[in-house]
Design an enzyme around this catalytic site. Structure first.
Site, mmCIF file in Angstrom:
data_model
loop_
_atom_site.group_PDB
_atom_site.id
_atom_site.type_symbol
_atom_site.label_atom_id
_atom_site.label_comp_id
_atom_site.label_asym_id
_atom_site.label_seq_id
_atom_site.Cartn_x
_atom_site.Cartn_y
_atom_site.Cartn_z
ATOM 1 N N GLU A 90 62.706 15.961 43.264
ATOM 2 C CA GLU A 90 63.608 14.896 42.835
ATOM 3 C C GLU A 90 63.227 13.506 43.344
ATOM 4 O O GLU A 90 63.451 12.512 42.665
ATOM 5 C CB GLU A 90 65.042 15.214 43.293
ATOM 6 C CG GLU A 90 65.671 16.416 42.613
ATOM 7 C CD GLU A 90 65.958 16.168 41.142
ATOM 8 O OE1 GLU A 90 66.343 15.033 40.795
ATOM 9 O OE2 GLU A 90 65.783 17.100 40.337
ATOM 10 N N SER A 458 122.327 54.366 43.220
ATOM 11 C CA SER A 458 122.864 54.858 44.492
ATOM 12 C C SER A 458 122.175 54.284 45.720
ATOM 13 O O SER A 458 122.698 54.408 46.830
ATOM 14 C CB SER A 458 122.767 56.384 44.519
ATOM 15 O OG SER A 458 123.604 56.957 43.536
#
Length: 816
Positions: A90, A458
């Protein structure tokens, strides 16, 4: 000749004027733009987008959320070879120039003047790319380019080269949502930076130019060509030898997708954390690099997931084969690629791969799995259906498979028609230990553990019994389990029934809960009054408005979540205190600093603050004193201290408010232990613990099956039902559909947990009673029962008069 010199002088003067004007424009532009340039010092503290990570308590990754994959790395930790690869490809003169590469710029200008290309290569240094990536857009114009150059010069003056390179390596895009070199290394190779080979490093260094179209997964050929270019540049700069280049060039392309390694499957919990973080921090929560540590440990969650899946599959097998999940018409000459495509048309569910039937061989079926694997499904694989694959299936059917117990072969399976939820809490402080919101999150993300409101049946009765004990009833009180009808002013009549239609007659309260007698619960609620009961039961953490203002509440007709039921049961398990469920233990920011820690309300019965109080300190709710032996009159309302759940730093224990009398909690808990010993949950005796107890629950037509219970350091609630509220099937009670899941989870999770001390608390006495509930002289044998001291004293002083204080008047009559 004179004319020529005059012309030359005019051209010179014109050029000079133009040069002065150009210089003036350049200087003006410079002084105009420079003050507007951003402060590059802020790059030292830049916060790159980092995903939200969710972990178990024992630091196992559950999930990551966010649009980007990024794991910022300090430039000091980047291997030299990685730096060299990017610099060579780069910006070879990166450590020499001052932000601009004038040779590159000159080349770019020349190409601009001599070609028709709108974009020309060359000219951008790494510094310029950092300037563009952080501050500018990708538009290609001269104004943007000038700003980029000025920013690059400024960055070079104020930041070090390593700081700039570090910003570059952490910011750049590598394709597939991977930003930064560390994320790229993990995604493409599943490695840390220090583990990369030269070939892999060169491949990654080639990606910034073409991250989407030239990466080694999308376009391997182009990626390998770019890799060669990077290697040649590294050789040119003297970073590698020819031998290293040749070896790296000959290395195969090994890049493939490596998603973040999820170590713990808990998608419902992960989604709970995601939503909570969005509520706290907004959208920034997903990009700020937060690490959230939950209260759930991996082994507990594994036990929960396994228990739910096994329980649902056992339920499903009881009700037989329902047919293929879907069917696809296949052409006779269908290819393997088509088989794979069609097999992927159904949701991907972990451990339950989809497969498509492609043909038959005798009684066996030929399958192709969604991943392309071919498999022959034998008759042994469908044994649970009682039929062979050839008689069950047809070509084009898409079915589910699962591994057998030895994990060697596949068996025919199907997605259960029912769903389930499991919530497990630590009763001491409400910490979530495990949560399952359904069979599969991929199938349906609806979290039934916290979002589904269902009738508990219940399993709600213990709350009614606790309220009755505050009105003078005891476990030895006699209540008539006989037919009864309630007449209302509108002419309606309600005749509640026991399951099975049978009645036991006069029965002790303890036995009524053990046998889950509906009529006793109804009579108790009628006697103490629904207004009182609703107010009292709200102390367990329920919203009073959720509780029906009529006698049906005694049978569990309120619509409640499994989480709320589990929270209510923690009150019985921790001695009567109301804790608040929580699932986030701490939140760590990107710098490793704890920014929030949950400070839970703690039962902590042994804390100094607790032991210094009278165990029968007044418990006030809506102006009524519910404390043991306290006056039943209006007094000043007691306010509970509200604690901040997000504290950072050491503080004293935050005490949970008392919800009910400790002795009431003990009495109800002892009755629920009997439910396991000799009631509707005897199957749980297989756990072989004396401290476990709970209550089954079922609703009309078997639409809901529940079991809620406690033991050791856990309270766990399990619900099973169908999302469309259709019946589970005949006989699918809580003890059959939900209890096995509870047993599987609790037996595994409590394996090495010490048993709780079952010694009655102060203020509870024991006495001998007969089977009919009468007190017997000491030493006369009979049954041992627990009483609150004041209830026992009242019974003695009244000459064993078992009459208890009446409640609200209700128009009812016994039916004999």
């Amino acid at each position: 000749m004179a004319v020529f010199f005059r012309l030359l002088r005019k051209l010179f003067l014109l050029g000079l004027v133009l040069a002065v004007i150009g210089l003036a424009v350049a200087v003006g532009t410079y002084f105009y733009l420079v003050p507007k340039l951003p402060d590059v010092q802020e790059l030292r503290d830049i916060k790159l987008q980092v995903p939200l990570s969710v972990y178990t308590k024992d630091v196992k990754l559950i999930a990551q959320f966010g649009e980007t994959r990024r794991y910022p790395v300090n430039i000091k930790d980047v291997p030299l070879q990685v730096k060299q690869a990017f610099i060579a490809s780069e910006d070879a003169r990166f450590y020499e120039h001052e932000g601009l590469d004038y040779k590159g710029i000159s080349r770019a200008i020349w190409l601009t003047l001599t070609t028709d290309d709108k974009r020309v290569p060359g000219g951008s240094t790494i510094t310029q790319q950092v300037a563009r990536n952080f501050y500018l857009n990708a538009d290609y114009d001269y104004g943007r380019k000038l700003k980029e150059m000025l920013l690059a010069l400024k960055m070079e003056r104020e930041l070090t080269k390593d700081e700039i390179l570090g910003l570059y390596l952490n910011k750049i895009f590598f394709g597939h949502r991977a930003y930064g070199i560390a994320a790229a290394a993990e995604f493409y190779y599943g490695k840390k930076l220090s583990e990369l080979t030269l070939a892999e490093t060169a491949t990654l260094a080639s990606l910034p130019k073409f991250p989407s179209s030239g990466n080694p997964i999308v376009n391997p050929k182009r990626a390998m060509e770019r890799r060669g270019y990077v290697l040649r540049q590294m050789l040119k700069e003297g970073y590698i030898t020819q031998a290293q280049l040749d070896a790296a060039n000959s290395a195969p392309n090994t890049a493939k997708r490596h998603e973040p390694k999820v170590e713990m499957n808990a998608p419902y919990l992960a989604e709970m954390v995601r939503r909570e973080m969005l509520d706290r921090y907004g959208e920034e929560a997903l990009v700020s690099g937060f690490r959230v540590y939950t209260t759930v440990t991996s082994i507990d969650q594994i036990n929960a997931e396994k228990a739910v899946r096994t329980g649902l599959l056992e339920y499903d097998h009881r009700h037989g084969w329902r047919g293929a999940e879907t069917h696809i018409d296949l052409p006779e000459d269908a290819s393997t690629a088509l088989y794979i495509e069609k097999a992927r048309t159904v949701p991907i569910i972990s451990d339950f791969p989809a497969a498509i039937v492609t043909g038959f061989s005798g009684n066996d079926a030929k399958l192709v799995l969604y991943n392309g694997t071919e498999y022959l499904l034998s008759s042994a694989s469908s044994k649970w259906t009682g039929r062979s694959p050839a008689t069950l299936l047809k070509r084009g059917d898409i079915v589910r498979l699962m591994r057998d117990e030895k994990n060697q072969n596949y068996t025919l399976s199907q997605l259960p028609a029912a769903q389930a939820a499991l919530v497990s809490l630590q009763p001491e402080d409400g910490a979530l230990r495990a949560i399952v919101g359904g069979f599969s999150f991929n199938q349906n993300s609806f979290n039934r553990a916290i979002q589904a409101t269902r009738q508990p049946g219940s399993s709600f009765k213990p709350f009614v019994y606790a309220a009755a004990f505050e009105r003078g009833y005891t476990p030895a009180s006699i209540v008539n389990d006989a037919p009864v009808e309630f007449k209302y002013g509108n002419g309606k009549v309600w005749r509640p029934q026991n399951d099975g239609g049978r009645f036991a007659g006069p029965i002790r309260v303890r036995e009524a809960l053990v046998q889950s007698r509906n009529l006793v619960s109804v009579r108790l609620l009628s006697a103490i009054g629904t207004d009182f009961a609703r107010t009292y039961i709200s102390q367990f953490g329920f919203n009073k408005d959720q509780l029906p203002p009529n006698l049906s509440m005694s049978l569990g007709t309120a619509s409640l979540t499994p989480m709320s039921i589990a929270r209510g049961y923690t009150v019985f398990a921790n001695g009567g205190f109301l804790v608040t469920p929580y699932f986030i233990e701490k939140i760590i920011d990107r710098n490793g600093v704890a920014i929030a820690m949950t400070r839970p309300l703690n039962a902590c019965r042994a804390c100094t603050q607790r032991t210094s109080m009278d165990i029968r300190t007044a418990t006030i709710v809506d102006g009524f004193d519910f404390s043991a032996g306290g006056p039943k009159k209006e007094v000043a309302t007691q306010q509970s201290k509200v604690e901040d759940p997000n504290f950072v730093g050491p503080q004293e224990v935050a005490l949970a408010p008392r919800a009910i009398d400790e002795r009431t909690a003990f009495l109800v808990s002892s009755m629920m232990r009997d439910v396991v010993k000799r009631g509707t949950a005897t199957a749980a005796k297989v756990i072989e613990r004396e401290d476990i107890g709970g209550k089954t629950g079922s609703t009309n037509d078997h639409r809901d099956a529940w079991f809620s219970g406690f033991g050791g350091n856990l309270v766990t609630t399990v619900w099973v039902g169908k999302d469309n509220f259709k019946p589970l099937g005949y006989g699918e009670y809580g003890g059959r559909a939900a209890l096995p899941i509870w047993i599987s989870y609790m037996s595994a999770t409590l394996k090495d947990v010490p048993q709780n001390d079952l010694t009655p608390p102060a203020g509870v006495v024991t006495a001998n009673i007969s089977a009919s509930g009468n007190l017997l002289p000491e030493g006369a044998g009979g049954l041992t029962e627990y009483f609150k001291q004041e209830d026992y004293d009242r019974l003695i002083s009244s000459g064993y008069n078992w009459e208890v204080p009446g409640g609200e008047k209700t128009d009812f009559e016994d039916i004999f």
